[in-house]
Scaffold this motif. Sequence first.
Motif, PDB file in Angstrom:
ATOM      1  N   HIS A 123      -5.075 -10.770  -1.500  1.00 52.88           N
ATOM      2  CA  HIS A 123      -4.176 -10.119  -0.546  1.00 52.88           C
ATOM      3  C   HIS A 123      -3.108  -9.348  -1.318  1.00 52.88           C
ATOM      4  N   THR A 124      -3.028  -8.037  -1.078  1.00 53.65           N
ATOM      5  CA  THR A 124      -2.077  -7.173  -1.795  1.00 53.65           C
ATOM      6  C   THR A 124      -1.303  -6.309  -0.802  1.00 53.65           C
ATOM      7  N   PRO A 125      -0.402  -6.892  -0.028  1.00 54.92           N
ATOM      8  CA  PRO A 125       0.340  -6.116   0.969  1.00 54.92           C
ATOM      9  C   PRO A 125       1.198  -5.033   0.321  1.00 54.92           C
ATOM     10  N   GLY A 126       1.461  -3.993   1.110  1.00 57.35           N
ATOM     11  CA  GLY A 126       2.313  -2.908   0.642  1.00 57.35           C
ATOM     12  C   GLY A 126       1.906  -1.586   1.244  1.00 57.35           C
ATOM     13  N   HIS A 127       0.661  -1.178   1.021  1.00 52.71           N
ATOM     14  CA  HIS A 127       0.150   0.028   1.695  1.00 52.71           C
ATOM     15  C   HIS A 127       0.056  -0.255   3.188  1.00 52.71           C
ATOM     16  N   SER A 142     -10.002  -1.806  -5.178  1.00 50.93           N
ATOM     17  CA  SER A 142      -8.576  -1.873  -4.868  1.00 50.93           C
ATOM     18  C   SER A 142      -8.163  -1.193  -3.571  1.00 50.93           C
ATOM     19  N   GLY A 143      -9.117  -0.583  -2.847  1.00 51.45           N
ATOM     20  CA  GLY A 143      -8.732   0.089  -1.611  1.00 51.45           C
ATOM     21  C   GLY A 143      -7.650   1.120  -1.877  1.00 51.45           C
ATOM     22  N   ASP A 144      -6.627   1.156  -1.025  1.00 52.41           N
ATOM     23  CA  ASP A 144      -5.537   2.118  -1.205  1.00 52.41           C
ATOM     24  C   ASP A 144      -4.296   1.469  -1.814  1.00 52.41           C
ATOM     25  N   THR A 145      -4.479   0.326  -2.463  1.00 54.09           N
ATOM     26  CA  THR A 145      -3.358  -0.301  -3.154  1.00 54.09           C
ATOM     27  C   THR A 145      -3.079   0.403  -4.470  1.00 54.09           C
ATOM     28  N   LEU A 146      -4.119   0.628  -5.265  1.00 54.25           N
ATOM     29  CA  LEU A 146      -3.948   1.222  -6.591  1.00 54.25           C
ATOM     30  C   LEU A 146      -4.987   2.312  -6.812  1.00 54.25           C
ATOM     31  N   PHE A 147      -4.504   3.494  -7.240  1.00 50.94           N
ATOM     32  CA  PHE A 147      -5.361   4.615  -7.598  1.00 50.94           C
ATOM     33  C   PHE A 147      -5.172   4.940  -9.078  1.00 50.94           C
ATOM     34  N   ARG A 148      -6.025   5.814  -9.586  1.00 51.31           N
ATOM     35  CA  ARG A 148      -5.795   6.326 -10.930  1.00 51.31           C
ATOM     36  C   ARG A 148      -4.527   7.183 -10.913  1.00 51.31           C
ATOM     37  N   GLY A 158       3.574  -0.224   8.709  1.00 54.29           N
ATOM     38  CA  GLY A 158       3.121  -1.366   7.914  1.00 54.29           C
ATOM     39  C   GLY A 158       3.311  -1.195   6.433  1.00 54.29           C
ATOM     40  N   GLY A 159       3.723   0.016   5.998  1.00 57.90           N
ATOM     41  CA  GLY A 159       3.901   0.263   4.580  1.00 57.90           C
ATOM     42  C   GLY A 159       5.240  -0.252   4.075  1.00 57.90           C
ATOM     43  N   ASN A 160       5.247  -0.710   2.809  1.00 57.55           N
ATOM     44  CA  ASN A 160       6.470  -1.235   2.215  1.00 57.55           C
ATOM     45  C   ASN A 160       6.338  -1.109   0.697  1.00 57.55           C
TER      46      ASN A 160
END
Length: 201
Positions: A123-127, A142-148, A158-160
């Motif tokens: 679970h990586t909340p934030g996006h 990583s979905g939309d949590t971490l990109f290059r 819901g973003g934070n």
Amino acid sequence: MIVQTFEAGPLGANNYLLTDENEAVLIDCSEVKQEILDELKDKTLKYILLTHGHFDHVLGVNGMKECTGAKILVHKDDIPRMEESASIMQTFGVIGVETPKADAYINDNDILKFGNTEIKVIHTPGHTEGCVCYLIDGKLFSGDTLFRDSVGRCDLPGGNFSKLSDSIKNILFKLDDNMVVYPGHGPETTIGYEKKYNEII
């Protein structure tokens, strides 16, 4: 395990088809893409694993479930994002799509399995509130949590950014530097590369 990447949907999201023996899972489902169905002819799609509920990652889930019988899994905190996705789709000219429905909820540290491969939910909340990453066979989806060279935007409901930064620094950046990261958009990267070069975090 075999990983295949399919860019799909109105915003070009990465959909990942993972196969092990005769079973498969699909990470995010932006459209019912014929190329994916072709790959599944002799396989059972066990799960559609959603990284989060934004419309560009869930647009195809109802149709793919209808075609394959796969179970749709999402973190319960992203149900509000799923529920608003149909109305957002209309702004992109996609009319008549029913709200995506989950078959079951996933939680942090859950372990799933397909073929002989285990899937760990992170679970990586934030996006969004219910964003998750999937750790599978030494690879991070990583979905939309971490990109290059970037991270997921935090200016949508819901973003934070504080939570996103915490998820990346204190969860993802503790993984092995050599771990390959398969993001929700754009090219692959590694944990070590992002720790060194990602200027946003």
